[in-house]
Enzyme design. Structure first.
Site, PDB file in Angstrom:
ATOM      1  N   ASP A  30       0.876  -1.169   0.000  1.00 17.83           N
ATOM      2  CA  ASP A  30       0.000   0.000   0.000  1.00 17.83           C
ATOM      3  C   ASP A  30       0.915   1.221   0.000  1.00 17.83           C
ATOM      4  O   ASP A  30       1.945   1.226   0.691  1.00 17.83           O
ATOM      5  CB  ASP A  30      -0.875  -0.019   1.278  1.00 17.83           C
ATOM      6  CG  ASP A  30      -2.083   0.901   1.192  1.00 17.83           C
ATOM      7  OD1 ASP A  30      -3.218   0.394   1.238  1.00 17.83           O
ATOM      8  OD2 ASP A  30      -1.891   2.144   1.086  1.00 17.83           O
ATOM      9  N   THR A 124     -14.525  -3.673  -6.126  1.00 23.79           N
ATOM     10  CA  THR A 124     -15.824  -3.672  -6.790  1.00 23.79           C
ATOM     11  C   THR A 124     -15.812  -2.671  -7.939  1.00 23.79           C
ATOM     12  O   THR A 124     -15.498  -1.499  -7.742  1.00 23.79           O
ATOM     13  CB  THR A 124     -16.928  -3.283  -5.779  1.00 23.79           C
ATOM     14  OG1 THR A 124     -16.835  -4.161  -4.658  1.00 23.79           O
ATOM     15  CG2 THR A 124     -18.305  -3.377  -6.399  1.00 23.79           C
ATOM     16  N   ASN A 222     -37.526  -0.182   6.351  1.00 27.99           N
ATOM     17  CA  ASN A 222     -37.741   1.116   7.006  1.00 27.99           C
ATOM     18  C   ASN A 222     -39.042   1.777   6.546  1.00 27.99           C
ATOM     19  O   ASN A 222     -39.737   2.395   7.349  1.00 27.99           O
ATOM     20  CB  ASN A 222     -36.544   2.038   6.754  1.00 27.99           C
ATOM     21  CG  ASN A 222     -35.356   1.622   7.605  1.00 27.99           C
ATOM     22  OD1 ASN A 222     -35.533   1.015   8.653  1.00 27.99           O
ATOM     23  ND2 ASN A 222     -34.157   1.927   7.156  1.00 27.99           N
ATOM     24  N   CYS A 265     -53.949  -8.410  -6.528  1.00 29.47           N
ATOM     25  CA  CYS A 265     -53.518  -8.168  -5.138  1.00 29.47           C
ATOM     26  C   CYS A 265     -52.305  -7.250  -5.003  1.00 29.47           C
ATOM     27  O   CYS A 265     -52.316  -6.315  -4.201  1.00 29.47           O
ATOM     28  CB  CYS A 265     -53.219  -9.499  -4.463  1.00 29.47           C
ATOM     29  SG  CYS A 265     -54.694 -10.506  -4.337  1.00 29.47           S
ATOM     30  N   ARG A 328     -57.394  -9.216 -14.186  1.00 29.47           N
ATOM     31  CA  ARG A 328     -57.291  -7.922 -13.496  1.00 29.47           C
ATOM     32  C   ARG A 328     -55.837  -7.467 -13.405  1.00 29.47           C
ATOM     33  O   ARG A 328     -54.962  -8.205 -12.980  1.00 29.47           O
ATOM     34  CB  ARG A 328     -57.885  -8.026 -12.087  1.00 29.47           C
ATOM     35  CG  ARG A 328     -59.394  -8.028 -12.088  1.00 29.47           C
ATOM     36  CD  ARG A 328     -59.914  -8.259 -10.699  1.00 29.47           C
ATOM     37  NE  ARG A 328     -59.618  -9.607 -10.232  1.00 29.47           N
ATOM     38  CZ  ARG A 328     -59.906 -10.047  -9.013  1.00 29.47           C
ATOM     39  NH1 ARG A 328     -60.480  -9.245  -8.136  1.00 29.47           N
ATOM     40  NH2 ARG A 328     -59.630 -11.272  -8.667  1.00 29.47           N
TER      41      ARG A 328
HETATM   42  N1  NAD Z   1     -15.233  -2.204   2.772  1.00 29.74           N
HETATM   43  C1  NAD Z   1     -16.018  -3.224   2.513  1.00 29.74           C
HETATM   44  O1  NAD Z   1     -16.792  -3.698   3.354  1.00 29.74           O
HETATM   45  C2  NAD Z   1     -15.978  -3.875   1.160  1.00 29.74           C
HETATM   46  C3  NAD Z   1     -16.589  -5.115   0.971  1.00 29.74           C
HETATM   47  C4  NAD Z   1     -16.521  -5.720  -0.282  1.00 29.74           C
HETATM   48  C5  NAD Z   1     -15.875  -5.087  -1.319  1.00 29.74           C
HETATM   49  N2  NAD Z   1     -15.309  -3.852  -1.117  1.00 29.74           N
HETATM   50  C6  NAD Z   1     -14.613  -3.239  -2.248  1.00 29.74           C
HETATM   51  O2  NAD Z   1     -13.218  -3.530  -2.060  1.00 29.74           O
HETATM   52  C7  NAD Z   1     -12.421  -2.425  -2.505  1.00 29.74           C
HETATM   53  C8  NAD Z   1     -11.567  -1.917  -1.355  1.00 29.74           C
HETATM   54  O3  NAD Z   1     -12.426  -1.481  -0.321  1.00 29.74           O
HETATM   55  P1  NAD Z   1     -11.859  -0.993   1.083  1.00 29.74           P
HETATM   56  O4  NAD Z   1     -13.030  -0.658   1.911  1.00 29.74           O
HETATM   57  O5  NAD Z   1     -10.857  -1.971   1.594  1.00 29.74           O
HETATM   58  O6  NAD Z   1     -11.110   0.344   0.624  1.00 29.74           O
HETATM   59  P2  NAD Z   1     -10.090   1.232   1.441  1.00 29.74           P
HETATM   60  O7  NAD Z   1     -10.219   2.608   0.962  1.00 29.74           O
HETATM   61  O8  NAD Z   1     -10.237   0.959   2.917  1.00 29.74           O
HETATM   62  O9  NAD Z   1      -8.680   0.646   1.012  1.00 29.74           O
HETATM   63  C9  NAD Z   1      -8.120   0.818  -0.254  1.00 29.74           C
HETATM   64  C10 NAD Z   1      -6.627   0.838  -0.071  1.00 29.74           C
HETATM   65  O10 NAD Z   1      -5.987   0.869  -1.350  1.00 29.74           O
HETATM   66  C11 NAD Z   1      -4.801   1.594  -1.172  1.00 29.74           C
HETATM   67  N3  NAD Z   1      -4.179   1.991  -2.440  1.00 29.74           N
HETATM   68  C12 NAD Z   1      -4.351   3.142  -3.151  1.00 29.74           C
HETATM   69  N4  NAD Z   1      -3.535   3.151  -4.232  1.00 29.74           N
HETATM   70  C13 NAD Z   1      -2.852   1.974  -4.190  1.00 29.74           C
HETATM   71  C14 NAD Z   1      -1.837   1.418  -5.011  1.00 29.74           C
HETATM   72  N5  NAD Z   1      -1.396   2.037  -6.096  1.00 29.74           N
HETATM   73  N6  NAD Z   1      -1.349   0.211  -4.678  1.00 29.74           N
HETATM   74  C15 NAD Z   1      -1.791  -0.441  -3.590  1.00 29.74           C
HETATM   75  N7  NAD Z   1      -2.734   0.048  -2.756  1.00 29.74           N
HETATM   76  C16 NAD Z   1      -3.261   1.243  -3.067  1.00 29.74           C
HETATM   77  C17 NAD Z   1      -5.231   2.775  -0.316  1.00 29.74           C
HETATM   78  O11 NAD Z   1      -4.120   3.432   0.286  1.00 29.74           O
HETATM   79  C18 NAD Z   1      -6.128   2.060   0.697  1.00 29.74           C
HETATM   80  O12 NAD Z   1      -5.383   1.644   1.842  1.00 29.74           O
HETATM   81  C19 NAD Z   1     -13.415  -1.399  -3.043  1.00 29.74           C
HETATM   82  O13 NAD Z   1     -13.565  -1.590  -4.420  1.00 29.74           O
HETATM   83  C20 NAD Z   1     -14.711  -1.734  -2.325  1.00 29.74           C
HETATM   84  O14 NAD Z   1     -15.837  -1.311  -3.052  1.00 29.74           O
HETATM   85  C21 NAD Z   1     -15.336  -3.255   0.097  1.00 29.74           C
END
Ligand code: NAD
Length: 434
Positions: A30, A124, A222, A265, A328
């Site tokens: 990271d 995602t 809700n 319904c 209907r």
């Molecule tokens: N948070 C959830 O509950 C969850 C669940 C399922 C899927 N997702 C998906 O997973 C993905 C990550 O989600 P998250 O919540 O962990 O995001 P996050 O923002 O917590 O983490 C993303 C990380 O990627 C790092 N990053 C940025 N540029 C980078 C690079 N060049 N090389 C390596 N790392 C880099 C960032 O510094 C950060 O630490 C997203 O696409 C999200 O939609 C999230």
């Protein structure tokens, strides 16, 4: 396996820890040095139950380390898991820049090393984003390697991420061509969950369908809650009763893409709840817009049929569903009306309605929308086929073999059902949503 995790956020850190627990040798990368330092100190970069303990444990076993250097992470990796952020842009669309950048960095490292280390994308992103990135990747690889790009969505929830990781409801791999069928066993030894190997776009959309559904469920509960409260009823009890029904409510029933709902319904009871909300000032925008969305399904089908320029349509099925003569609020009546008013010649096959054309208790509703219904309706399927260019089929009819009907050149079928057996029918078929 030796696995590199790109992105040490919620998903990446959990993945790092849980895969180490499963016995893999993990390296996380990271660009945020703070996160890397914390992990190397055996601490968690985020609040997640159980994560600090697991990270500390596997720092100690030596199965986890972290680096800010993507090249270092790639060096010995058998697979790269991409867990980088895909945040929304101003209009809500996916910002793919980080994902694309990391994919290309790994592509360059792959070319340099000559190793086709697969990229499993846990981030995602919409199908179109993956398509775009795969195209860019292929261009960069220029035929020297296969893309080995796998859409592998993550379904965990923050707050129970570790439990979700070890007990997934499903595991999905969306592979570009050469995806190994043993990915799941190699990556997740000991985890038993329904495992789907599919194409990348289906895998990507499976994740979006889940999250849209969860959002709809929360909003639904809700809005029902608000109406219950307005009526002095405890919505928790109502929803407990609702959830007892695993036959119709919490089940695959009503969750198949197909034509609009109808009948006496659903629309009526939805209208009653909406009317109560209106009278009492209880705002339930999701429930209030369901009817419009349903009507839109009918309009959209009519528009698609009219756009073909067809002059005659054979409607197979007029009652609102199979095994009934109830007309209907049948969406097929409304569809017929729209086509009729647009000048299309309508022929209808529905033996149950034909039998009660002069006596049916709800003919009045149908005749209001289709005044010529008695002239249009028939129980003679070949005759309806013979008289029509476009055949619109809403359901199977017991005893009717589609392939045996008198199909001819110029015929086309619009399938509103999705589970018809049209094998052997040699005319163009357009599926509603497939
Ligand atoms: N948070 C959830 O509950 C969850 C669940 C399922 C899927 N997702 C998906 O997973 C993905 C990550 O989600 P998250 O919540 O962990 O995001 P996050 O923002 O917590 O983490 C993303 C990380 O990627 C790092 N990053 C940025 N540029 C980078 C690079 N060049 N090389 C390596 N790392 C880099 C960032 O510094 C950060 O630490 C997203 O696409 C999200 O939609 C999230």
């Amino acid at each position: 396996m030796k696995i590199a995790v790109y992105g040490l956020g919620y998903v990446g850190s959990t993945t790092l820890a849980c895969l180490a627990e499963m016995g893999h040798e993990m390296i996380g990368t990271d660009p945020n040095p703070g996160k890397v330092e914390l992990i190397n100190a055996g601490k968690s970069p985020m609040v997640e139950p159980g994560l600090p303990e697991m990270l500390a444990k596997h720092r100690a076993t030596g199965r986890i380390r972290a680096t800010t250097d993507g090249r270092e992470a790639f060096k010995d990796a058998d697979a790269c898991l991409l867990c980088v952020g895909t945040p929304p842009m101003a209009d809500g669309f996916v910002d793919q820049r980080v994902l694309e950048k990391v994919v290309l960095e790994i592509a360059d490292l792959r070319l340099e090393s000559g190793r086709t280390c697969p990229m499993l994308v846990r981030s995602t992103a919409l199908p179109v984003v993956h398509q775009d990135i795969i195209a860019i990747l292929e261009e960069r690889l220029a035929g020297r390697q296969t893309p080995a790009y796998v859409v592998h969505p993550e379904f965990l929830r923050e707050g129970s991420a570790i439990d979700d990781f070890f007990h997934p409801a499903k595991i999905v791999f969306g592979c570009t061509g050469e995806c190994g069928r043993n990915f799941s066993e190699s990556l997740y030894p000991g985890i038993t969950a329904p495992t789907v190997y599919t194409d990348p776009l289906t895998a990507a959309l499976a994740k979006y369908a889940d999250n849209c559904f969860h959002a709809v469920k929360v909003t639904f509960a809700n809005e029902i809650g608000a109406l219950c409260k307005g009526m002095g009823v405890d919505s928790r009890l109502v929803m407990d009763v609702f959830c007892l029904d695993t036959k119709l409510n919490i089940s695959p029933v009503y969750l198949k893409p197909g034509f609009a709902y109808g009948g006496s319904c659903l629309g009526k009871d939805l209208a009653a709840m909406n009317a109560y909300g209106k009278r009492t000032g209880i705002h339930v925008p999701m429930l209030a817009n369901v009817e419009e969305s349903n009507l839109n399904q009918i309009r959209a089908v009519a528009d698609r049929i009219l756009a073909t320029g067809t002059k005659s349509v054979g409607l197979f099925g007029l009652a609102f569903k199979e095994r009934t003569d109830d007309l209907r609020d049948s969406p097929l009546v409304i569809l017929g009306e729209r086509l009729d008013k647009a000048g299309v010649k309508i022929h209808i096959y529905d033996p149950a309605i034909y039998a009660v054309a002069y006596s049916g208790s709800h003919m009045a509703y149908a005749l209001e929308h289709l005044p010529d219904l008695r002239r249009m309706i028939s129980d003679d399927a070949p005759k309806v086929i013979g008289a029509s260019d476009t055949i619109v089929i809403s359901r199977a009819f017991p005893g009717l073999a589609w392939r045996d009907l008198p199909w001819r050149e110029g015929h086309s079928i619009m399938d509103l059902n999705g589970s018809l057996d049209l094998a052997g029918v040699d005319v163009p078929v357009t599926g509603l949503y497939w």
